[in-house]
Design a protein around this motif. Structure first.
Motif, PDB file in Angstrom:
ATOM      1  N   TYR A   1      -6.733  -0.285  -8.727  1.00  0.00           N
ATOM      2  CA  TYR A   1      -6.217  -0.771  -8.093  1.00  0.00           C
ATOM      3  C   TYR A   1      -5.999  -1.353  -6.597  1.00  0.00           C
ATOM      4  O   TYR A   1      -5.021  -2.022  -6.774  1.00  0.00           O
ATOM      5  CB  TYR A   1      -4.524   0.466  -8.771  1.00  0.00           C
ATOM      6  N   VAL A   2      -6.764  -1.027  -6.083  1.00  0.00           N
ATOM      7  CA  VAL A   2      -6.778  -1.331  -4.603  1.00  0.00           C
ATOM      8  C   VAL A   2      -7.260  -2.797  -4.978  1.00  0.00           C
ATOM      9  O   VAL A   2      -6.867  -3.351  -4.013  1.00  0.00           O
ATOM     10  CB  VAL A   2      -7.382  -0.127  -3.822  1.00  0.00           C
ATOM     11  N   ARG A   3      -8.541  -3.003  -4.988  1.00  0.00           N
ATOM     12  CA  ARG A   3      -8.991  -4.148  -5.375  1.00  0.00           C
ATOM     13  C   ARG A   3      -8.409  -5.020  -5.896  1.00  0.00           C
ATOM     14  O   ARG A   3      -8.555  -6.186  -4.866  1.00  0.00           O
ATOM     15  CB  ARG A   3     -10.535  -3.849  -6.373  1.00  0.00           C
TER      16      ARG A   3
ATOM     17  N   PHE B   1       0.502  -1.283   0.107  1.00  0.00           N
ATOM     18  CA  PHE B   1       0.256  -0.193   0.227  1.00  0.00           C
ATOM     19  C   PHE B   1       0.895   1.524  -0.005  1.00  0.00           C
ATOM     20  O   PHE B   1       0.120   2.155  -0.451  1.00  0.00           O
ATOM     21  CB  PHE B   1      -0.806   0.027   0.594  1.00  0.00           C
TER      22      PHE B   1
ATOM     23  N   SER C   1      -5.292  -4.692  -5.997  1.00  0.00           N
ATOM     24  CA  SER C   1      -3.549  -4.954  -4.736  1.00  0.00           C
ATOM     25  C   SER C   1      -4.267  -5.859  -3.677  1.00  0.00           C
ATOM     26  O   SER C   1      -3.365  -6.826  -3.520  1.00  0.00           O
ATOM     27  CB  SER C   1      -3.106  -3.434  -4.385  1.00  0.00           C
ATOM     28  N   LEU C   2      -5.168  -5.485  -3.191  1.00  0.00           N
ATOM     29  CA  LEU C   2      -5.979  -6.308  -1.855  1.00  0.00           C
ATOM     30  C   LEU C   2      -6.087  -8.504  -3.189  1.00  0.00           C
ATOM     31  O   LEU C   2      -5.864  -8.747  -1.917  1.00  0.00           O
ATOM     32  CB  LEU C   2      -7.330  -6.198  -1.937  1.00  0.00           C
TER      33      LEU C   2
ATOM     34  N   VAL D   1      -5.818   7.321  -6.121  1.00  0.00           N
ATOM     35  CA  VAL D   1      -5.777   6.156  -6.571  1.00  0.00           C
ATOM     36  C   VAL D   1      -6.648   5.702  -6.856  1.00  0.00           C
ATOM     37  O   VAL D   1      -7.884   5.262  -5.887  1.00  0.00           O
ATOM     38  CB  VAL D   1      -4.476   5.153  -4.912  1.00  0.00           C
TER      39      VAL D   1
ATOM     40  N   LEU E   1       1.630   2.068  -3.779  1.00  0.00           N
ATOM     41  CA  LEU E   1       0.433   2.938  -4.440  1.00  0.00           C
ATOM     42  C   LEU E   1       0.706   4.236  -3.598  1.00  0.00           C
ATOM     43  O   LEU E   1       0.278   5.194  -4.610  1.00  0.00           O
ATOM     44  CB  LEU E   1      -1.507   2.079  -3.928  1.00  0.00           C
ATOM     45  N   TRP E   2       0.607   4.643  -2.077  1.00  0.00           N
ATOM     46  CA  TRP E   2       0.298   5.697  -2.283  1.00  0.00           C
ATOM     47  C   TRP E   2       1.424   6.603  -2.906  1.00  0.00           C
ATOM     48  O   TRP E   2       1.273   7.985  -3.000  1.00  0.00           O
ATOM     49  CB  TRP E   2       0.567   5.369  -0.611  1.00  0.00           C
TER      50      TRP E   2
ATOM     51  N   PHE F   1      -3.924   9.239  -1.513  1.00  0.00           N
ATOM     52  CA  PHE F   1      -4.781   7.456  -1.244  1.00  0.00           C
ATOM     53  C   PHE F   1      -6.232   7.330  -2.129  1.00  0.00           C
ATOM     54  O   PHE F   1      -6.556   7.072  -2.333  1.00  0.00           O
ATOM     55  CB  PHE F   1      -5.375   7.399   0.203  1.00  0.00           C
TER      56      PHE F   1
ATOM     57  N   GLU G   1      -9.341   3.534  -7.704  1.00  0.00           N
ATOM     58  CA  GLU G   1      -9.990   2.149  -6.999  1.00  0.00           C
ATOM     59  C   GLU G   1      -9.931   0.253  -7.849  1.00  0.00           C
ATOM     60  O   GLU G   1      -9.814  -0.739  -6.746  1.00  0.00           O
ATOM     61  CB  GLU G   1     -12.276   2.111  -6.848  1.00  0.00           C
TER      62      GLU G   1
END
Length: 80
Positions: free
Chosen positions: A48-50, A30, A52-53, A44, A33-34, A41, A46
């Motif tokens: 990419y966050v999804r 994270f 990444s998770l 960023v 990404l940050w 944040f 969504e």
């Protein structure tokens, strides 16, 4: 008999270090990404966050398997 007690003494320490490695992998993921989105944040996407998770459990699992295969946690305590 006493030697067998000491041969597995590294296991509780290795579990703690493995847990810290997992925390570090999550933080690094994270933080990357940050940093990529100028330390905001909110910028960023969504997706990419999804993604990444979704990717993170595989990354953690593979890393821990590789560390186990090469006995990295056992060697840490032998030379520390």
């Amino acid at each position: 008999m006493e030697q067998n007690v000491h041969t597995n003494a590294w296991i509780p320490k290795a579990v703690v270090v493995a847990f810290l490695d997992v925390i570090a992998m999550i933080a690094v993921n994270f933080t990357a990404l940050w940093m990529r989105y100028d330390f905001r944040f909110a910028s960023v996407p969504e997706d990419y966050v999804r993604h990444s998770l979704h990717y993170l459990p595989y990354c953690i699992g593979m890393t821990l398997v590789v560390y186990y295969i090469f006995k990295l946690y056992q060697m840490i305590w032998r030379f520390a």
